[in-house]
Motif scaffolding. Sequence first.
Motif, PDB file in Angstrom:
ATOM      1  N   GLY A  11      11.416   0.821 -12.088  1.00 24.01           N
ATOM      2  CA  GLY A  11      10.509   1.675 -11.333  1.00 24.01           C
ATOM      3  C   GLY A  11      10.692   1.642  -9.841  1.00 24.01           C
ATOM      4  N   THR A  12      11.889   1.936  -9.341  1.00 21.12           N
ATOM      5  CA  THR A  12      12.125   1.911  -7.896  1.00 21.12           C
ATOM      6  C   THR A  12      12.528   3.281  -7.382  1.00 21.12           C
ATOM      7  N   TRP A  40      10.736  -2.779  -3.300  1.00 22.09           N
ATOM      8  CA  TRP A  40      11.407  -2.188  -4.463  1.00 22.09           C
ATOM      9  C   TRP A  40      10.491  -1.226  -5.216  1.00 22.09           C
ATOM     10  N   HIS A  41       9.214  -1.547  -5.280  1.00 20.39           N
ATOM     11  CA  HIS A  41       8.275  -0.718  -6.032  1.00 20.39           C
ATOM     12  C   HIS A  41       7.458   0.204  -5.131  1.00 20.39           C
ATOM     13  N   MET A  81      21.250  -4.988  -8.692  1.00 21.56           N
ATOM     14  CA  MET A  81      20.332  -3.966  -8.185  1.00 21.56           C
ATOM     15  C   MET A  81      20.769  -2.585  -8.665  1.00 21.56           C
ATOM     16  N   ASN A  82      19.808  -1.839  -9.173  1.00 18.10           N
ATOM     17  CA  ASN A  82      20.090  -0.514  -9.729  1.00 18.10           C
ATOM     18  C   ASN A  82      19.863   0.572  -8.677  1.00 18.10           C
ATOM     19  N   ILE A  83      20.667   0.510  -7.610  1.00 21.43           N
ATOM     20  CA  ILE A  83      20.596   1.500  -6.545  1.00 21.43           C
ATOM     21  C   ILE A  83      21.986   2.086  -6.343  1.00 21.43           C
ATOM     22  N   ARG A  84      22.071   3.159  -5.548  1.00 23.68           N
ATOM     23  CA  ARG A  84      23.346   3.840  -5.357  1.00 23.68           C
ATOM     24  C   ARG A  84      24.203   3.176  -4.269  1.00 23.68           C
ATOM     25  N   ASN A 100       0.803  -1.215   0.000  1.00 26.76           N
ATOM     26  CA  ASN A 100       0.000   0.000   0.000  1.00 26.76           C
ATOM     27  C   ASN A 100       0.839   1.269   0.000  1.00 26.76           C
ATOM     28  N   PHE A 101       2.186   1.112   0.298  1.00 20.31           N
ATOM     29  CA  PHE A 101       3.047   2.293   0.289  1.00 20.31           C
ATOM     30  C   PHE A 101       3.581   2.496  -1.124  1.00 20.31           C
ATOM     31  N   ARG A 102       2.665   2.940  -1.963  1.00 23.67           N
ATOM     32  CA  ARG A 102       3.047   3.139  -3.364  1.00 23.67           C
ATOM     33  C   ARG A 102       4.007   4.319  -3.488  1.00 23.67           C
ATOM     34  N   GLN A 103       4.625   4.400  -4.605  1.00 20.70           N
ATOM     35  CA  GLN A 103       5.491   5.537  -4.849  1.00 20.70           C
ATOM     36  C   GLN A 103       4.672   6.820  -4.784  1.00 20.70           C
TER      37      GLN A 103
END
Length: 653
Positions: A156-157, A129-130, A186-189, A99-102
Amino acid sequence: MTLNMSFLRNVFLYKCLFALTFWNHVSLSVEDELFTSVSKNFPEDVSNQKITSLPLLYTKSRQSETDGDWVVIQNTTESLSLSEIENKNVKKLIALLSNFRQGSKLRNLTLTNVSVNWNDLMEMFQTVWHSSVEYFNINNVTQQLDIERYNFDYSGTSMKALTMKEIKITDMYFSQDNLYKIFADMNIREMTIADSEMIHMLCPSRKSSFRYLNFLKNDLTDFLFQKCDNLAQLETLILQKNKFESLRKVSFMTSRMKSLTYLDMSNNLLRHDGAGVQCQWAESLAELDLSSNQLVDAVFECLPANVQKLSLQNNHISNVPSRVAELKSLQELNLASNRLADLPGCGGFTSLQFLNVEMNSILTPSADFFQSCPRVRELQAGHNPFQCSCELQAFIQLERRSGGKLFGWPAAYVCEYPEGLRGTELKDFHLSPLACNTTLLLVTALLLTLLLVAAVAFLCIYLDVPWYVRMTWQWTQTKRRAWHNPPADQEAILQFHAFISYSERDSLWVKNELIPNLERGEGSVQLCQHERNFIPGKSIVENIINCIEKSYRSIFVLSPNFVQSEWCHYELYFAHHKLFSENSNSLILILLEPIPPYLIPARYHKLKALMAKRTYMEWPKERSKRPLFWANLRAAISINLPKGDENLYEETD
């Protein structure tokens, strides 16, 4: 119709809010008359509304009263922390997180004590992730059942950083792609996997967006990221407390990380023995931590050329080689807790500003350090076993001239040797300039030696010591010859009543008065005179000694002429020597003429002492007193000589 729909929607929202509050023991506050629920059936058309504060109801890790619920650790507008996630409640958690959508306000999510199946764990990751979560922390995770392939959707993260600690993998047989590839791609920093006994990590399969990787306290080895070209944007890499062994392989690992600026390789098993082995580091690497490894002096042959901050603390370095590759950009160097015996020079570190050499084996640091390292602004050299001696005085003066460049002064700078000064701060240790200036000490010692020599020479001349030494030597030599080569006719008996010592200028009195009056008449006296009794062929000194030793008495005719005669002095010396060596009373002094004290030379101190302590006979000027004089003199030398003396006397005569 519009009003009815709005009424029904509000009724539905109130019911969801009530259900969630009862289910998870949390309450929702109201902000601007807008109510936002986080139930498992949250409608999509209100998912973009503001999430208000979820008050913190439980601060201890305990199960809630409702069986199967997790524990709420933290619940605020932007942060949510939950604990005790298990298989029986993971589905509810996934439903909640969905429920914690972007666009929602939740940014930080922390899950602790998670024990779920692999697929549920991946589904939970996928849900987060989403979501709107940007910083995801998951601690103490136990993976259950087998690790299977999972098609993870990285698109879409909002995620920026993932932190995983204490991850326990129970499946011992699995494909690396099924586990490591999930995290490598993973496409994160930022990503942290710590304290998880991880033995490997794959190179990303495509250009990675990682800027920060932290693999603290794992079991990674030299095979990590070898020939990996997809970490070109990585800036920070922390590999502390792993099992890396080859510094050369670490350098090649970084060579393809074009943006790497910070590398932490501390607390590993790194070695580098040199032997012409080439290293290749990332040119962008500016800060390198190699502390707590097994590196020796050869490490200076394998360092990044552009490094600015370098830590080599707690290794086995005993010396910084003078001929090392120049590190022109190096500004901070940490060599604490090594085996250095002196401060290193800055020949290869022209830009060095901070140096730490604490807790080494430095006894007497070089005083010219700041001359060879003019750009150094701070030196940490405390907690070394300083030997408080003259050599250390220059270093102490260096602190006064450096203007506060010694970090930790004075508390960290304490004498260790010698034992009597242990615990004394260097600022309280002082020695006189004479004790520490070798040149001044040598000059002073030389001057004192010259003064002593001059004083001894003066005393020797004043007391005529060379003369006495010479006479002692002559007497010793004569005795030695007599001992080793005794004449066949020599007997250790007295042959003369007296030996006469006089000046040649007084010979007339001796020949006309002394000898005739003693040798003629009844009870004639046998006298030893040098003109008639010295044996030809022997030295004068030897003849004098023989005559004195074979005579019962020694008669000295004293006059001003006597004290001017060198041979008279010899005869007096040997007679005086016999006086003390044989403890006899053999000296008879006849004062022929008065001797003024000023005429007696300084070397005749024995004569002065004899005249002061012993009774002497004075030659009377009146003729009427002379018979008594001769009678007293005969009585003084009267003795019965052995019978063999007369024959010997006749031969010598």
